[in-house]
Design an enzyme around this catalytic site. Structure first.
Site, PDB file in Angstrom:
ATOM      1  N   LYS A 109      -1.292   4.450   6.720  1.00 16.42           N
ATOM      2  CA  LYS A 109      -0.992   3.413   5.738  1.00 16.42           C
ATOM      3  C   LYS A 109      -2.312   2.923   5.179  1.00 16.42           C
ATOM      4  O   LYS A 109      -3.222   2.561   5.922  1.00 16.42           O
ATOM      5  CB  LYS A 109      -0.247   2.265   6.409  1.00 16.42           C
ATOM      6  CG  LYS A 109       0.210   1.188   5.429  1.00 16.42           C
ATOM      7  CD  LYS A 109       1.221   0.265   6.105  1.00 16.42           C
ATOM      8  CE  LYS A 109       1.731  -0.785   5.138  1.00 16.42           C
ATOM      9  NZ  LYS A 109       2.787  -1.597   5.749  1.00 16.42           N
ATOM     10  N   GLY A 148       0.820  -1.199   0.000  1.00 18.82           N
ATOM     11  CA  GLY A 148       0.000   0.000   0.000  1.00 18.82           C
ATOM     12  C   GLY A 148       0.851   1.244   0.000  1.00 18.82           C
ATOM     13  O   GLY A 148       2.040   1.213  -0.269  1.00 18.82           O
ATOM     14  N   ASP A 201      10.094  -9.985   8.286  1.00 15.79           N
ATOM     15  CA  ASP A 201      10.612  -9.160   7.196  1.00 15.79           C
ATOM     16  C   ASP A 201      11.576  -8.106   7.745  1.00 15.79           C
ATOM     17  O   ASP A 201      11.537  -6.947   7.350  1.00 15.79           O
ATOM     18  CB  ASP A 201       9.441  -8.499   6.452  1.00 15.79           C
ATOM     19  CG  ASP A 201       9.868  -7.874   5.128  1.00 15.79           C
ATOM     20  OD1 ASP A 201      10.906  -8.311   4.576  1.00 15.79           O
ATOM     21  OD2 ASP A 201       9.175  -6.970   4.640  1.00 15.79           O
TER      22      ASP A 201
END
Lengths: 190, 809
Positions: free
Chosen positions: B120, B101, B213
């Site tokens: 976000k 996004g 991540d």
């Protein structure tokens, strides 16, 4: 993915490595249907932020279909070899369908077609190449196999060397033979 | 053209390709003088080859192979219009875009403090359920986490067109790696920074959240120097306490978003992910901060290739990488070396422990990782290097610098009692007590070994120096009882002597001593490490007696104990090496493969570059890779082993001879014939120098060499090599009839093939005629089949050749 699917593919893969040739045909049929489905979904899912390449598509397919704990990396090379043959089939089918469409025949499009039209396949007369490969296969099946692995499968020299059981130096030399022969064959045709 | 000629033309075409262009014509003139049609076919092939090359015919795969992203966030999603506001938040500008996004800077309309926030939101028009689901998950996860080092969530909602968004802390900062370079942080400062990142990650872990991540662009450092962890877009909430999960099929496409350089092996393989996976990524980041490079670069690789690379190439030591850093990026070479030195030892070990392939071998959690970094910063022994006596002593001295000088003197004198009095001033910690125990054990063993050499001295043995073997025997007799030593010391001495016998080739004695060491267990408990060492000894002796099943059982038990106790890394490496050897002997490469990877990790982690076991591990990994078809990698490892052996034993040591032989084989397979010849000649020379001209193992490189020279057409030199080989086999005193086939036979068959090829069939008959019958009764060696076929051909030729005026009917 259900467990039995991956078990089946894994078993077929192992059987093929152990020399059961019929396993290859079964494996091909099975993976082909999956490849179409995954390929279609893959291309539909991924928007501009992902590029499709043969290796990634096949890898995805591999991850979904094979129990990785049970196979060695050599088996994976063999799986990729299967997938390379399938890529040839998928692309050929696609090219033929497009030809028929041009001629106005009624042929149902499959989801993959649309997606494929949108990405940059280098197709130097794909159908002619396929014919040439058939002729080459009759003369020297190793040569045509090598082209399928490298050109359709995007496999690297080392991987081809593993699958064909020849050194990578030999892969390079044989590749030049195959390429030269095909080039000449296709130039004559055109 | 018939198919036979067509194939012949292709063969010759492939041969001619190897020649320089200016020689091709002459070669063709010579080779195809009487076959003009083949010649013509080859010429056409050559022309087509050049044209195909020039036009890039089939140069790229049908679908151009572009690989997945290796680091950068995915490019822009289709969403160009900047929205005005999200709920009560007014948009100020765009901050960034990622695979999931867009992030905007915004401000709450009614906020009197004008506090900036980040919003976000899922990209417009993507209409993807999966994306929406992920964004909601991220929102839920962030709501769980409230920590000063994790970007905080304030609010959330859904846009008018139904896209979910959330509002969070607006972090102004730079990625951690950029921050370190910009502020020219020292090694210690960088370690401190990572330790703080670990604390934030550990907080998430304790809330059952795995980030999945972690990479520099997700770890920002603010102007105040605070750590802020961002982007939990790929994070996963563990369902239960067992801290594992399996990536469901639905999440597989998300693997595409993985940043390959930071992803753990299990992530690349799509396997179960745990807190240890985050530890791995943290390890990569630490490596990056310490050296400016990634441990392994996956630039331009597909996940598949990355996975293959990660599984078989253990990461390098950070110190080694720092020293060899690109001089352009780091113009001051001395600086690199200085940094490299700082990393040697503890930091190397810590990074490598975080980067272990097996998640269970890593730090279990970010907390343990942080703990070891703390220990490093306080000069305490780090868990990653738990083990050697010398290491812990060194650490002790580092901390007690006042006591250090005294201790050094005391150690030289070797008076253990005085040592204890030095430290009795302090309260003795448990580890110090253990240290002293080990010191005592070491001294006992040393004095015993000294005894061996005293036995061998001319005075003791009444003027006649004993052989080493006799001296060992004499000393072994004295070991009939425990000579008053504590049980553990007695067991250690017995098993040390067992290994001595093993090296001397006396397997029965070796077994006897190891088993006696094992029996000590009945009186007193032995530590896991000690027990494992004894079982290794038994397994090795059994293996050499070809009792593979029992050896397997013992060595498996030993390895398990070593892994569990973690007290003795050198012992673990030796144990692995012996087990690998067991599988190699049985040609079971699949079982050997993972063990050699583990051994390689240990070699990279440990710092004892004088341990021959390290070199053995390199050789065996090379052996396995060779059999798995990775010849070039194998060669590299062999060469590394060569350098290591040469450093430990000197360049003339015979241990190098088999290594050169193996290198020769690899070079031959890669069709680097010249290099193969060189290696085999060196191997032969090494044997001859060390053991004399008649040493039987010379036969091995010499026959290889002979066959190679024969096949490459250097017939005369081939014959010289093979005849030398045959002579060595005849003369060698050590060879009984059992080895005749393996040595003499090997040379004779190779020579026979050469003689037959050069038309000297009667010589072949004379050489092998009587032997082959004899061998067939005794053995099933495949060489015999070869010899027989050769002989039959020669006999057929000889028979047909006799009647010169023979005419077919």
């Amino acid at each position: 993915m259900t467990t039995h699917v991956s078990t089946e593919v894994t078993d077929l893969l192992l059987a093929w490595r152990n020399g059961r040739q019929e396993a290859l045909a079964e494996l091909m049929e099975f993976v082909y249907s999956r490849l179409l489905r995954i390929g279609g979904a893959y291309l539909k899912d991924e928007r501009a932020d992902h590029t499709l390449d043969a290796a990634a598509l096949v890898h995805e397919c591999y991850l979904r279909l094979v129990q990785q704990e049970r196979v060695r990396w050599q088996d994976r090379a063999h799986f990729f070899a299967v997938a390379a043959r399938l890529m040839r089939r998928v692309l050929l089918d696609h090219a033929r369908r497009r030809e028929s469409l041009k001629r106005g025949s009624e042929i149902a499009k499959i989801p993959l077609d649309e997606a494929m039209d949108s990405f940059p396949i280098r197709q130097p007369q794909l159908i002619a190449l396929d014919q040439a490969l058939h002729d080459l296969e009759a003369k020297d099946s190793q040569l045509s196999e090598l082209v399928v692995l490298r050109y359709f499968g995007g496999m690297r020299k080392e991987e081809v060397s593993e699958v064909l059981g020849i050194s990578s130096a030999t892969v390079s030399r044989r590749w030049r033979t195959a390429r030269a022969w095909l080039f000449e064959y296709l130039s004559e045709d055109g | 053209m018939n198919i036979k000629d067509w194939r012949r033309a292709n063969e010759l075409f492939e041969e001619v390709l190897d020649l320089p262009e200016e020689e091709q014509k002459a070669w063709l003139d010579q080779t195809c003088s009487d076959q003009p049609s083949i010649r013509e076919e080859i010429e056409r092939r050559l022309k087509a080859d050049a044209a195909a090359e020039a036009r890039n015919f089939l140069a790229e795969p049908v679908i151009p192979s572009r690989t997945l992203s290796t680091g950068e966030p995915s490019p822009v999603l289709a969403d160009s219009a900047k929205p005005d506001h999200f709920g009560p938040y007014r948009v100020l500008g765009e901050i960034g875009r990622g695979g999931m996004g867009v992030v905007y800077a915004a401000q709450r309309v009614d906020d009197t403090f004008h506090r900036k926030v980040a919003v976000k939101v899922m990209a417009a028009g993507s209409g993807d359920d999966e994306l929406a689901r992920r964004l909601r998950t991220e929102r839920r996860i962030l709501a769980l986490l409230e920590h000063p080092n994790i970007a905080r969530i304030y609010d959330g909602g859904t846009t008018e067109d139904g896209r979910p968004y959330f509002v969070m802390e607006h972090v102004i900062g730079v990625p951690i790696d950029e921050y370190c370079s910009a502020h020219r942080l020292s090694i210690r400062q960088r370690v401190t920074l990572i330790r703080r990142v670990c604390a934030a990650v550990d907080y998430a872990h304790r809330n059952l959240v795995i980030h999945r991540d972690l990479k520099p662009s997700n770890i920002l450092i603010t102007e105040e120097g605070d750590v802020k962890l961002l982007d939990f877009g790929l994070a996963k909430v563990l369902e239960n306490e067992d801290q594992r999960e399996r990536i469901s099929e639905a999440t597989v496409p998300w693997r595409q978003r993985l940043t390959l350089n930071y992803a753990s092996p299990e992530q690349l393989r799509g396997q179960a992910v745990s807190t240890a996976s985050d530890v791995y990524s943290l390890g990569v980041i630490l490596f990056l901060l310490l050296t400016g490079t990634h441990p392994r670069s996956f630039e331009g690789l597909s996940p598949w290739e990355a996975e293959q690379k990660i599984g078989s190439d253990p990461p390098p030591r950070a110190s080694v990488r720092a020293k060899s850093r690109n001089p352009i990026a780091h113009p001051v070479a001395e600086e690199s070396i200085k940094i490299g030195r700082q990393l040697e030892g503890d930091l190397d070990a810590i990074v490598l422990k975080a980067l272990r392939f097996d998640p269970n071998a890593r730090y279990r959690s970010a907390d343990q990782f942080a703990e070891d970094l703390n220990r490093y910063l306080s000069a305490l022994p780090v868990a990653a290097r738990r083990g050697t006596f010398r290491y812990r002593l060194g650490k002790l001295l580092q901390r007690h610098s006042l006591a250090a000088a005294t201790t050094a003197v005391v150690l030289v004198l070797g008076i253990a009692l005085t040592v204890s009095s030095v430290f009795s001033a302090n309260r003795l910690s448990q580890s110090q007590t253990r240290l002293l125990e080990e010191q005592a054990k070491l001294e006992r063993t040393q004095s015993f070994l000294l005894g061996v050499f005293q036995q061998a001295g001319p005075y003791v043995a009444e003027g006649v120096p004993l052989t080493l073997r006799e001296a060992v025997d004499a000393q072994a007799e004295r070991l009939s009882d425990s000579f008053g030593a504590p049980p553990e010391v007695y067991a250690a001495t017995l098993t040390t002597l067992g290994w001595v016998y093993f090296e001397l080739g006396s397997l029965d004695q070796a077994l006897d001593l190891h088993e006696r060491a094992l029996a000590v267990r009945q009186e007193s408990s032995l530590s896991d490490g000690a027990l494992a060492g004894i079982l290794d000894g038994i397994a090795a002796a059994l293996r050499e007696q070809w009792q593979f099943d029992r050896a397997d059982q013992m060595s498996s038990e030993a390895l398990e104990l070593h892994r569990r106790s973690e007290e003795n890394p050198p012992g673990l490496l030796r144990s692995l090496n012996h087990r690998v050897k067991l599988f190699c002997l049985q040609k079971n490469w699949d079982l050997a493969d993972p063990l050699t990877v583990e051994a390689m990790e240990l070699v990279r982690i440990r710092f004892d570059d004088n341990d021959p076991e390290s070199a053995i591990a390199l050789v065996q990994r090379g052996q396995v890779l060779k059999h798995l078809g990775r010849r070039d990698d194998a060669r590299q490892l062999y060469q590394e082993a060569e350098a290591l052996f040469a450093r430990i034993y000197g360049p003339r040591h015979p241990i190098l001879a088999p290594l050169y032989n193996n290198l020769g084989v690899i070079e031959e397979e890669a069709e680097r014939f010249h290099s193969a010849e060189k290696y085999w000649r060196r191997s032969d020379a090494q044997y001859a120098t060390a053991f004399g001209d008649d040493f039987y193992d010379r036969v091995i490189p010499l026959t290889h060499l002979g066959r190679l020279l024969h096949h490459t057409g250097a017939v005369e030199r081939a014959e010289t090599a093979l005849r030398t080989s045959l002579e060595v086999a005849v003369r060698s005193p050590a060879l009984g009839p059992r080895h005749e086939i393996a040595y003499w036979g090997r040379s004779a068959v190779a020579l026979g093939a050469l003689l037959a090829a050069t038309g000297r069939c009667s010589e072949v008959e004379a050489l092998l005629g009587t032997k082959v019958e004899e061998w067939r009764i005794r053995s099933k060696n495949p060489l015999i089949g070869e010899a027989q076929a050769l002989l039959e051909d020669c006999r057929a030729i000889l028979e047909n050749a006799i009647p010169e005026n023979f005419e077919p009917k």
